[in-house]
Design an enzyme around this catalytic site. Structure first.
Site: not given
Length: 614
Positions: A149, A195
């Site tokens: 992830h 991110h």
């Protein structure tokens, strides 16, 4: 005796040769309160009673064991049925070479100490099989897949650097699914991985792609899946398609048709890289958000994973009511995308997608409906999985028989912690996405699960998750099952700490007081915990304790082992851990290497353990 209060500024682990406080008599000196010295003799690990008896039995009572006698031991006691005389001869030669280097040419058999040390060599006598042994020819949906992830993050979810380095580390560990979040850069045609809506520093996409190309098959020949969270315009999607095809060349696999009736197999995709993302479409239109202006990592055009991580509520007035789900940004309406992506997206980009990600609009039950004419991937957060498991457990199992389900961590895990993976595995979820740069016991379980099947990153799911009954019924994870196997575990001894740590690492005033905790982690009915007694003041503790674990679902059971050092006045100290897949355990007496808290193998620390199925 129990450890005294210790100096919290302990030295770091030392290399094997560093024993600066060992005197010529083979003792360690410990200074007490700066007043006087305590001397403790260093004791070497000795063969347990069971080892002595086995040596005597298979050497026919002699003082040495020949290669043929060792072969009989390996076949009859260790259950290594394929072991040949040549295999046994190689082991004898290797053990003699390691232990009697100067006289190796005059030795042709093992004495008791040689035999004991052979059992302690984890590279010669490890606890699990090192070969791929599952059927690898079934569709991808029939496998648990080692999944990362936010694979590009070096640390926490909010402010750490983005880099290709954690991607390389994950691939070297055997991870097969790499996740990349794609955002436009400030320069024309610049594509970054970061991110979104956080303070993480970006890394160029091309760096990540080249690292995947160079390390994809460093530890496993089976396919690498790149899951993309795409925040790009159609023009930049076309640029991604160009970069991907140029970087991967013949390594890249993509299907001839837009929709697959079933996924290809790991065997057919050996040494290939495949792409999984939503079919291309204007991202905000597919999400139901009205936007003006370009996409931006700092803007409002992010996935819910980004929204959760940044602490900003996802459910805003800009979303249509039936789009207010907890799933990933890549879960969009597949039907709409299939009809319109050729007009709105980049055709070359769409052509490269092997695993389409998406879901129909509506409730969770609708999202789990199985289409007859295509297979796809669906993403759920860990909370959504818990909700689905409670209310729609059999629907989840049915969906995962042909489609792929990806579970991702909740956004509040900003420190890159992880969740318990067993719920997903019980329901057939193939991709349990973990923060591989994280820490903690859940990550140890993930490491342990994927040590199975030769560490190749793909595990065939148990038959009960794949079967249908005469009335099309599927396995219900809430069903109570009978015991099908019983695992006997014997913890003989431990060794190697004095070679890997300074003599005051665990206790400033005496040798350590070790004990071992043994767990079964699996379905709730199988969960168990046992603990050995404490062995005081000993660097090579011998416990010789046996535990029995009845198992209802051994296919999903993990044996977790952790060594602690007892402290009477403070928190016990960590001495090493490992996690092993139960069905891959090799019967007999085995060397079990231990790992540190991050999952890195300690150089010398290992346990001698016995395993037997009844």
């Amino acid at each position: 005796m129990g450890s005294y209060k210790k100096d919290k500024h302990r030295p770091s682990p030392l290399p094997e040769s560093s024993n600066s406080n060992k005197d010529e008599m083979g003792s360690y000196n410990y200074k007490m309160f700066n007043l006087f010295n305590r001397k403790f003799k260093i004791t070497e690990a000795e063969p347990p009673k069971d080892v002595k008896q086995l040596f005597s039995k298979f050497s026919n009572g002699g003082s040495h064991m020949t290669a043929d006698q060792l072969r009989r031991f390996l076949v009859l006691h260790q259950d290594e049925l394929d072991c040949t005389l040549a295999d046994a001869q190689k082991i004898v030669e290797e053990v003699i070479n390691r232990r009697h280097h100067l006289t190796r040419y005059s030795r042709h058999s093992l004495n008791l100490d040689d035999f004991f040390h052979f059992l302690l060599y984890d590279d010669l006598n490890g606890p699990i099989t090192s070969q791929v042994h599952n059927d690898m020819t079934a569709p991808l949906a029939q496998y648990f897949i080692y999944t990362g992830h936010n694979s590009y993050l070096t640390g926490n979810q909010l402010s750490s650097d983005c880099s290709e380095v954690p991607i390389v580390k994950a691939l070297q560990r055997g991870v097969r699914v790499i996740e990349l979040d794609l955002w436009p850069g400030s320069a024309k045609d610049e594509i970054l991985v970061l991110h979104g809506r956080t303070l993480t520093t970006p890394v160029p996409l091309i760096k990540c792609l080249k690292s995947i190309r160079d390390y994809a098959f460093a530890s496993s020949p089976y396919p690498v899946i790149i899951t993309l969270e795409d925040h790009l315009t159609p023009e930049l999607q076309a640029k991604v398609a160009e970069m991907v095809t140029q970087t991967f060349g013949g390594m890249l696999y993509y299907p001839e048709s837009d929709s697959l009736l079933q996924f290809p197999s790991p065997e057919s995709l050996k040494h290939r890289i495949i792409i999984s993302t939503k079919p291309p479409k204007e991202y905000l239109e597919s999400s139901g958000i009205k936007r003006k202006g370009p996409l931006s990592p700092g803007g409002r055009n992010s996935s819910e994973e980004d929204d959760e991580a940044s602490g900003i509520p996802y459910h805003t007035a800009e979303l249509e009511a039936d789009d207010r789900s907890d799933s990933d940004q890549d879960d969009v309406d597949l039907t709409d995308c299939d009809n319109k992506s050729g007009q709105l997206g980049a055709p070359g980009y769409k052509r490269l997608i092997t695993i389409h990600a998406g879901k129909p609009k509506g409730c969770l039950k609708d999202a789990l409906k199985v289409a007859a004419d295509k297979v796809r991937r669906l993403s759920l957060s860990e909370q959504e999985l818990e909700k689905a498991a409670a209310t729609n457990g059999t629907d989840v199992v049915r969906f995962t028989q042909n489609n792929i389900l990806r579970i991702y961590p909740k956004g509040t895990r900003i420190t890159s912690s992880n969740y318990k993976p067993i719920v997903g595995w019980m329901h057939g979820a193939q991709m349990i996405a973990f923060n591989m740069q994280g820490y903690g016991k859940s990550l140890w379980l993930m490491h342990g699960m994927f040590r199975a099947n030769g560490g190749c990153g793909y595990l065939k799911k148990p038959d009960f998750l794949l079967e249908k009954g005469p009335n099309n019924e599927v396995f219900d994870p809430k069903t109570k099952l009978p015991v099908t196997k019983t695992l006997n575990v014997k913890v003989y001894l431990g060794d190697g700490w004095r070679l890997d740590f300074s003599h005051t690492h665990f206790d400033s005033y005496s040798p350590p007081d070790f004990y071992t905790k043994v767990y079964i982690v699996g379905v709730p009915a199988d969960a168990a915990k046992r603990k050995t007694k404490i062995i005081e003041d000993n660097w090579s503790p011998a416990w010789n304790e046996e535990f029995t674990f009845p198992l209802t679902v051994p296919e999903l059971a993990l044996l977790r082992v952790e060594v602690q050092e007892y402290d009477m006045s403070d928190k016990d100290d960590f001495g090493g851990q490992t996690c092993l897949p139960v069905l891959d355990l090799r019967p007999g007496i085995r060397s079990v290497p231990l790992h540190d808290k991050k999952g890195e193998k300690l150089k010398n620390v290992r346990l001698l353990m016995g395993f037997q199925f009844v």
